[in-house]
Design a protein around this motif. Sequence first.
Motif, PDB file in Angstrom:
ATOM      1  N   CYS A 213      53.708 -34.298  14.120  1.00  0.00           N
ATOM      2  CA  CYS A 213      52.575 -33.966  13.240  1.00  0.00           C
ATOM      3  C   CYS A 213      51.279 -34.578  13.771  1.00  0.00           C
ATOM      4  O   CYS A 213      50.225 -33.925  13.769  1.00  0.00           O
ATOM      5  CB  CYS A 213      52.845 -34.460  11.821  1.00  0.00           C
ATOM      6  SG  CYS A 213      54.091 -33.506  10.918  1.00  0.00           S
TER       7      CYS A 213
ATOM      8  N   ALA B 106      60.986 -21.154  12.243  1.00  0.00           N
ATOM      9  CA  ALA B 106      59.575 -21.486  12.478  1.00  0.00           C
ATOM     10  C   ALA B 106      59.415 -22.956  12.833  1.00  0.00           C
ATOM     11  O   ALA B 106      58.598 -23.313  13.694  1.00  0.00           O
ATOM     12  CB  ALA B 106      58.747 -21.139  11.248  1.00  0.00           C
ATOM     13  N   VAL B 107      60.197 -23.817  12.175  1.00  0.00           N
ATOM     14  CA  VAL B 107      60.133 -25.248  12.474  1.00  0.00           C
ATOM     15  C   VAL B 107      60.610 -25.515  13.900  1.00  0.00           C
ATOM     16  O   VAL B 107      60.004 -26.307  14.634  1.00  0.00           O
ATOM     17  CB  VAL B 107      60.980 -26.051  11.463  1.00  0.00           C
ATOM     18  CG1 VAL B 107      61.071 -27.520  11.884  1.00  0.00           C
ATOM     19  CG2 VAL B 107      60.387 -25.944  10.067  1.00  0.00           C
TER      20      VAL B 107
ATOM     21  N   THR C 113      59.964 -25.856   1.108  1.00  0.00           N
ATOM     22  CA  THR C 113      58.970 -25.754   2.173  1.00  0.00           C
ATOM     23  C   THR C 113      58.621 -24.285   2.375  1.00  0.00           C
ATOM     24  O   THR C 113      59.386 -23.385   1.997  1.00  0.00           O
ATOM     25  CB  THR C 113      59.510 -26.321   3.504  1.00  0.00           C
ATOM     26  OG1 THR C 113      60.647 -25.564   3.923  1.00  0.00           O
ATOM     27  CG2 THR C 113      59.910 -27.786   3.334  1.00  0.00           C
ATOM     28  N   THR C 114      57.481 -24.051   2.970  1.00  0.00           N
ATOM     29  CA  THR C 114      57.032 -22.676   3.201  1.00  0.00           C
ATOM     30  C   THR C 114      57.430 -22.156   4.577  1.00  0.00           C
ATOM     31  O   THR C 114      57.220 -20.989   4.882  1.00  0.00           O
ATOM     32  CB  THR C 114      55.496 -22.589   3.077  1.00  0.00           C
ATOM     33  OG1 THR C 114      54.904 -23.490   4.013  1.00  0.00           O
ATOM     34  CG2 THR C 114      55.062 -22.963   1.662  1.00  0.00           C
ATOM     35  N   ASP C 115      58.017 -23.023   5.398  1.00  0.00           N
ATOM     36  CA  ASP C 115      58.377 -22.627   6.765  1.00  0.00           C
ATOM     37  C   ASP C 115      59.888 -22.472   6.902  1.00  0.00           C
ATOM     38  O   ASP C 115      60.658 -23.309   6.409  1.00  0.00           O
ATOM     39  CB  ASP C 115      57.885 -23.677   7.764  1.00  0.00           C
ATOM     40  CG  ASP C 115      56.380 -23.791   7.792  1.00  0.00           C
ATOM     41  OD1 ASP C 115      55.745 -22.997   8.505  1.00  0.00           O
ATOM     42  OD2 ASP C 115      55.835 -24.662   7.074  1.00  0.00           O
TER      43      ASP C 115
ATOM     44  N   TYR D 137      48.534 -26.237  13.726  1.00  0.00           N
ATOM     45  CA  TYR D 137      49.278 -26.200  12.456  1.00  0.00           C
ATOM     46  C   TYR D 137      50.558 -27.020  12.579  1.00  0.00           C
ATOM     47  O   TYR D 137      51.161 -27.107  13.662  1.00  0.00           O
ATOM     48  CB  TYR D 137      49.615 -24.756  12.099  1.00  0.00           C
ATOM     49  CG  TYR D 137      50.608 -24.630  10.960  1.00  0.00           C
ATOM     50  CD1 TYR D 137      50.198 -24.698   9.640  1.00  0.00           C
ATOM     51  CD2 TYR D 137      51.970 -24.458  11.232  1.00  0.00           C
ATOM     52  CE1 TYR D 137      51.107 -24.599   8.599  1.00  0.00           C
ATOM     53  CE2 TYR D 137      52.885 -24.364  10.200  1.00  0.00           C
ATOM     54  CZ  TYR D 137      52.452 -24.430   8.887  1.00  0.00           C
ATOM     55  OH  TYR D 137      53.359 -24.338   7.867  1.00  0.00           O
TER      56      TYR D 137
ATOM     57  N   TRP E 233      57.914 -24.563  16.286  1.00  0.00           N
ATOM     58  CA  TRP E 233      56.858 -25.583  16.276  1.00  0.00           C
ATOM     59  C   TRP E 233      57.276 -26.808  17.096  1.00  0.00           C
ATOM     60  O   TRP E 233      56.502 -27.296  17.929  1.00  0.00           O
ATOM     61  CB  TRP E 233      56.547 -25.973  14.835  1.00  0.00           C
ATOM     62  CG  TRP E 233      55.696 -27.202  14.707  1.00  0.00           C
ATOM     63  CD1 TRP E 233      54.356 -27.298  15.000  1.00  0.00           C
ATOM     64  CD2 TRP E 233      56.103 -28.503  14.277  1.00  0.00           C
ATOM     65  NE1 TRP E 233      53.911 -28.571  14.775  1.00  0.00           N
ATOM     66  CE2 TRP E 233      54.955 -29.340  14.330  1.00  0.00           C
ATOM     67  CE3 TRP E 233      57.314 -29.031  13.842  1.00  0.00           C
ATOM     68  CZ2 TRP E 233      55.012 -30.678  13.964  1.00  0.00           C
ATOM     69  CZ3 TRP E 233      57.371 -30.367  13.470  1.00  0.00           C
ATOM     70  CH2 TRP E 233      56.228 -31.173  13.537  1.00  0.00           C
TER      71      TRP E 233
ATOM     72  N   PRO F 107      54.265 -27.871  10.043  1.00  0.00           N
ATOM     73  CA  PRO F 107      54.966 -27.597   8.785  1.00  0.00           C
ATOM     74  C   PRO F 107      55.044 -28.843   7.912  1.00  0.00           C
ATOM     75  O   PRO F 107      55.091 -29.969   8.416  1.00  0.00           O
ATOM     76  CB  PRO F 107      56.359 -27.163   9.250  1.00  0.00           C
ATOM     77  CG  PRO F 107      56.545 -27.833  10.563  1.00  0.00           C
ATOM     78  CD  PRO F 107      55.184 -27.874  11.211  1.00  0.00           C
ATOM     79  N   ARG F 108      55.073 -28.639   6.598  1.00  0.00           N
ATOM     80  CA  ARG F 108      55.201 -29.747   5.645  1.00  0.00           C
ATOM     81  C   ARG F 108      56.674 -29.911   5.276  1.00  0.00           C
ATOM     82  O   ARG F 108      57.228 -29.126   4.507  1.00  0.00           O
ATOM     83  CB  ARG F 108      54.388 -29.461   4.385  1.00  0.00           C
ATOM     84  CG  ARG F 108      52.933 -29.108   4.644  1.00  0.00           C
ATOM     85  CD  ARG F 108      52.098 -30.319   4.991  1.00  0.00           C
ATOM     86  NE  ARG F 108      50.698 -29.962   5.231  1.00  0.00           N
ATOM     87  CZ  ARG F 108      49.738 -30.836   5.459  1.00  0.00           C
ATOM     88  NH1 ARG F 108      50.034 -32.125   5.467  1.00  0.00           N
ATOM     89  NH2 ARG F 108      48.506 -30.438   5.686  1.00  0.00           N
ATOM     90  N   LEU F 109      57.323 -30.923   5.856  1.00  0.00           N
ATOM     91  CA  LEU F 109      58.748 -31.139   5.621  1.00  0.00           C
ATOM     92  C   LEU F 109      59.032 -32.421   4.846  1.00  0.00           C
ATOM     93  O   LEU F 109      60.069 -32.544   4.198  1.00  0.00           O
ATOM     94  CB  LEU F 109      59.493 -31.189   6.963  1.00  0.00           C
ATOM     95  CG  LEU F 109      59.333 -29.983   7.893  1.00  0.00           C
ATOM     96  CD1 LEU F 109      60.127 -30.197   9.165  1.00  0.00           C
ATOM     97  CD2 LEU F 109      59.780 -28.701   7.194  1.00  0.00           C
TER      98      LEU F 109
END
Length: 254
Positions: A75, A105-106, A99-101, A84, A109, A86-88
Motif C-alpha cells: 500500500c 484483482a488483488v 471489500t470491493t475488490d 490505486y 495488484w 485495495p482496502r483489505l
Amino acid sequence: MNFNYNLEIDNILNKIYKKKIFDYALKNNISNIDTTNIQNYKNEFKSFDMYLGSEMEEFIKESLPKDVEGYFFKCNVSKHKNNYFPRLYDANGNKLTTTTDSKYAVLLWEGHINDMIVEDVYKSFTKEKFNNYVDNNLENIYEEINNFVLESKNDNKLTIPFTNKSDLVDIVKDMILKDELSMDIIQDVIDLQQIREDMLMLHTPIDMYNEYDKLEDELSYCLDNYFKYNNDELYDFLINNKGFKFVENIGLVK
C-alpha cells in the motif's frame, strides 16, 4: 510512520549484495577471512563480475514483507507511485469483512507492485554501490561468511553416481535438468561465451536478454548444443577444478 521508498529499495539491494558475497565465497571456498586479511578479501569481492540476472527476480520478491505487513508495505508503495490499492485491512490491521475488490484483482495488484519494485531495484543497482557495501560491511559479516561456507561444505556432500565414465556427460546433464547440481557447475560446463556470440549474430538485444537468461529459459537446448566437455574432459574438470574425488563403486563425491 514515514515511508522512505528509496531507503526500502536500498535495503533490498543490500540483501542482494550480501547474497552475492556469500555465493561467491561458497563457490570459491572462502572460509578463512579474519582481521589480518580482510582488506585482501574486500579487494577480491569487489573484483568479481557482479551483475543482476533474471534469477534475482524471485529472490527480490521473496525478500519483501509477507502477510499483513506485506499488504501495508505494498500500500505504501502504491501511495508513493500514486497508484490505486485495495482496502483489505483497517488502520489497526484488522481484516475487513467486505471489500470491493475480487481476489483476482488483488492478485493482479500484488503482482503489479512486485514487478514495479523489481524494476526499481534493477534500475538502482550499480557496481559502485556494491563495492561500497563490501567496504562498509565486510568487517561485520566475515564470520558469518566463514561459518556459512564451512557449514555448506559439511551439509551438502554431493555425489555424481556412475559406474562407467562413458556415461558421465549424460548423467551430469540429467542431474542438471533435475536441479541436482549447483548453478556454478552448470555455468562452468556450458559454453556461455559461444551462446553470447550466437545471440549477437542473431541481433539479440544482449542488454535486455543475455546468455544467462537464455540458459535459464532454454536449459535443455543449451545442454544439447553448448556443452563444453566430452566424458574424459568432464571427469578431469570435475576432479581438478570443482573439488570432486573418485570413490570406487560410487562415482564422483564432493
